[in-house]
Write a protein that holds these residues in place. Sequence first.
Motif, PDB file in Angstrom:
ATOM      1  N   ALA A 161      34.836  52.260  45.842  1.00 27.12           N
ATOM      2  CA  ALA A 161      33.927  51.959  44.733  1.00 27.12           C
ATOM      3  C   ALA A 161      34.695  51.440  43.518  1.00 27.12           C
ATOM      4  CB  ALA A 161      33.138  53.215  44.363  1.00 27.12           C
ATOM      5  N   MET A 162      35.884  52.001  43.274  1.00 26.72           N
ATOM      6  CA  MET A 162      36.695  51.592  42.135  1.00 26.72           C
ATOM      7  C   MET A 162      37.113  50.130  42.245  1.00 26.72           C
ATOM      8  SD  MET A 162      38.100  53.154  39.385  1.00 26.72           S
ATOM      9  CE  MET A 162      38.450  54.840  39.864  1.00 26.72           C
ATOM     10  N   PHE A 163      37.670  49.755  43.382  1.00 25.45           N
ATOM     11  CA  PHE A 163      38.127  48.377  43.565  1.00 25.45           C
ATOM     12  C   PHE A 163      36.954  47.398  43.578  1.00 25.45           C
ATOM     13  CE2 PHE A 163      42.251  50.062  45.000  1.00 25.45           C
ATOM     14  CZ  PHE A 163      43.106  49.157  44.375  1.00 25.45           C
ATOM     15  N   LEU A 164      35.872  47.800  44.217  1.00 21.87           N
ATOM     16  CA  LEU A 164      34.706  46.913  44.272  1.00 21.87           C
ATOM     17  C   LEU A 164      34.156  46.677  42.866  1.00 21.87           C
ATOM     18  CD1 LEU A 164      32.730  45.305  46.008  1.00 21.87           C
ATOM     19  CD2 LEU A 164      31.356  47.385  46.253  1.00 21.87           C
ATOM     20  N   GLY A 165      34.033  47.746  42.094  1.00 25.69           N
ATOM     21  CA  GLY A 165      33.553  47.616  40.728  1.00 25.69           C
ATOM     22  C   GLY A 165      34.485  46.767  39.875  1.00 25.69           C
ATOM     23  N   TYR A 166      35.778  46.956  40.067  1.00 22.04           N
ATOM     24  CA  TYR A 166      36.777  46.201  39.306  1.00 22.04           C
ATOM     25  C   TYR A 166      36.701  44.711  39.635  1.00 22.04           C
ATOM     26  CZ  TYR A 166      41.426  44.412  38.081  1.00 22.04           C
ATOM     27  OH  TYR A 166      42.473  43.673  37.591  1.00 22.04           O
ATOM     28  N   GLU A 167      36.701  44.380  40.918  1.00 21.32           N
ATOM     29  CA  GLU A 167      36.694  42.969  41.319  1.00 21.32           C
ATOM     30  C   GLU A 167      35.388  42.273  40.932  1.00 21.32           C
ATOM     31  OE1 GLU A 167      39.184  41.408  42.291  1.00 21.32           O
ATOM     32  OE2 GLU A 167      40.559  42.697  43.391  1.00 21.32           O
ATOM     33  N   LEU A 168      34.257  42.941  41.136  1.00 23.82           N
ATOM     34  CA  LEU A 168      32.978  42.329  40.778  1.00 23.82           C
ATOM     35  C   LEU A 168      32.837  42.152  39.277  1.00 23.82           C
ATOM     36  CD1 LEU A 168      30.496  44.073  43.258  1.00 23.82           C
ATOM     37  CD2 LEU A 168      31.558  41.805  43.440  1.00 23.82           C
ATOM     38  N   SER A 169      33.375  43.113  38.505  1.00 19.66           N
ATOM     39  CA  SER A 169      33.334  43.001  37.044  1.00 19.66           C
ATOM     40  C   SER A 169      34.172  41.820  36.567  1.00 19.66           C
ATOM     41  CB  SER A 169      33.843  44.294  36.397  1.00 19.66           C
ATOM     42  OG  SER A 169      33.018  45.385  36.716  1.00 19.66           O
ATOM     43  N   LEU A 170      35.357  41.646  37.176  1.00 16.74           N
ATOM     44  CA  LEU A 170      36.206  40.514  36.815  1.00 16.74           C
ATOM     45  C   LEU A 170      35.514  39.189  37.102  1.00 16.74           C
ATOM     46  CD1 LEU A 170      39.876  41.351  37.915  1.00 16.74           C
ATOM     47  CD2 LEU A 170      38.968  41.179  35.602  1.00 16.74           C
ATOM     48  N   LYS A 171      34.877  39.094  38.279  1.00 17.52           N
ATOM     49  CA  LYS A 171      34.180  37.861  38.654  1.00 17.52           C
ATOM     50  C   LYS A 171      33.036  37.568  37.677  1.00 17.52           C
ATOM     51  CE  LYS A 171      35.126  37.925  43.633  1.00 17.52           C
ATOM     52  NZ  LYS A 171      34.539  38.032  44.995  1.00 17.52           N
ATOM     53  N   ALA A 172      32.302  38.614  37.315  1.00 18.52           N
ATOM     54  CA  ALA A 172      31.177  38.439  36.397  1.00 18.52           C
ATOM     55  C   ALA A 172      31.648  37.986  35.017  1.00 18.52           C
ATOM     56  CB  ALA A 172      30.399  39.750  36.285  1.00 18.52           C
ATOM     57  N   MET A 173      32.736  38.565  34.534  1.00 22.31           N
ATOM     58  CA  MET A 173      33.253  38.190  33.218  1.00 22.31           C
ATOM     59  C   MET A 173      33.821  36.774  33.224  1.00 22.31           C
ATOM     60  SD  MET A 173      34.947  41.691  31.656  1.00 22.31           S
ATOM     61  CE  MET A 173      35.763  42.234  33.169  1.00 22.31           C
ATOM     62  N   LYS A 174      34.500  36.402  34.318  1.00 20.42           N
ATOM     63  CA  LYS A 174      35.033  35.037  34.422  1.00 20.42           C
ATOM     64  C   LYS A 174      33.895  34.012  34.472  1.00 20.42           C
ATOM     65  CE  LYS A 174      39.383  36.221  36.726  1.00 20.42           C
ATOM     66  NZ  LYS A 174      40.158  36.174  37.998  1.00 20.42           N
ATOM     67  N   ARG A 175      32.840  34.357  35.218  1.00 26.37           N
ATOM     68  CA  ARG A 175      31.687  33.451  35.313  1.00 26.37           C
ATOM     69  C   ARG A 175      31.005  33.301  33.951  1.00 26.37           C
ATOM     70  NH1 ARG A 175      29.801  35.479  39.492  1.00 26.37           N
ATOM     71  NH2 ARG A 175      28.355  36.990  38.575  1.00 26.37           N
ATOM     72  N   CYS A 176      30.879  34.414  33.249  1.00 27.10           N
ATOM     73  CA  CYS A 176      30.262  34.381  31.913  1.00 27.10           C
ATOM     74  C   CYS A 176      31.104  33.577  30.953  1.00 27.10           C
ATOM     75  CB  CYS A 176      30.076  35.821  31.410  1.00 27.10           C
ATOM     76  SG  CYS A 176      29.274  35.948  29.811  1.00 27.10           S
ATOM     77  N   GLN A 177      32.431  33.728  31.038  1.00 23.48           N
ATOM     78  CA  GLN A 177      33.328  32.986  30.170  1.00 23.48           C
ATOM     79  C   GLN A 177      33.254  31.497  30.442  1.00 23.48           C
ATOM     80  OE1 GLN A 177      37.492  33.972  30.648  1.00 23.48           O
ATOM     81  NE2 GLN A 177      37.963  33.427  28.525  1.00 23.48           N
ATOM     82  N   THR A 178      33.143  31.140  31.727  1.00 28.57           N
ATOM     83  CA  THR A 178      33.057  29.728  32.109  1.00 28.57           C
ATOM     84  C   THR A 178      31.764  29.104  31.594  1.00 28.57           C
ATOM     85  OG1 THR A 178      34.334  30.163  34.117  1.00 28.57           O
ATOM     86  CG2 THR A 178      33.044  28.116  34.046  1.00 28.57           C
TER      87      THR A 178
END
Length: 278
Positions: free
Chosen positions: A257-274
């Motif tokens: 759960a930790m890694f999944l939450g971390y990776e999905l959060s990173l993807k979401a923030m990168k997408r939002c930044q883009t």
Amino acid sequence: LQTRLQAGQGYGNTLNCVLTVYRNESLTGFFKGMSFPLVSIGIYSSVVFGVFSNTQRLLSQLRHGDAAAAPSLADMTLASVVAGVISVGIGTPVELVKIRLQMQTQPYTKANVKLNPTVPGSPVYRGPIHCLRTILQKEGIAGAYRGNVAMLLRDVPGYCAYFIPYAMFCDWITPDGSIAPNPFAIWMAGGVAGAVSWAVCTPMDVVKSRLQADGVYLNQYKGILDCVLQSYQNEGLKVFGRGLMVNTVRGFPSSAAMFLGYELSLKAMKRCQTETSP
């Protein structure tokens, strides 16, 4: 369960520990010491993952001139070591308070406030804040970091066996041609990494738990080496495997759960930044 098995007496195997805790303390016994880690886990995890990823990026920048370059095994190892060292500064007081509260074998109530706190089984701490304040008053800052060397010896190899297997297993189960691993691959790799990590660091986790539990009612150990020797002399080599099953079974879903939450959060923030970039 982990703390009781590692630092307690008379619990035997995991099933016996479960039954004993439930019989003596009901369901609330399984949630002792939960509040402090629950409040701090977000900060702790964000610091550990942030230190690891940023150290890795810095090393890639220094070695290859590109922060986004794929890190080498040496880079991942060094980043894991740095994350393990930093984690001790945040995690030791939290672990100490959790273990001290868990090793109280009866709940605190106003009716038993006047019980002699030196008698095993009587309450010493009223809660996490009272526990931390009591430790600071009696033992100072050094007391709040009791067991920090043992925790360092646990976390440095533990995080190496956490981040490196995750990266390797994630790469292994990701199909060729994929830009990034899918959520299932992340979840599975994270779970395997958690189980492997706890399997590696359980022996030192036993020592850390015993050192931090020491002092609730009496002081038994003079340091890490004394704790190792006494534990071995009294219970044999098997003592350093106490809590292994609980740690690995718990480690899989929590790390997944930790890694999944971390990776999905990173993807979401990168997408939002883009999307917000001009």
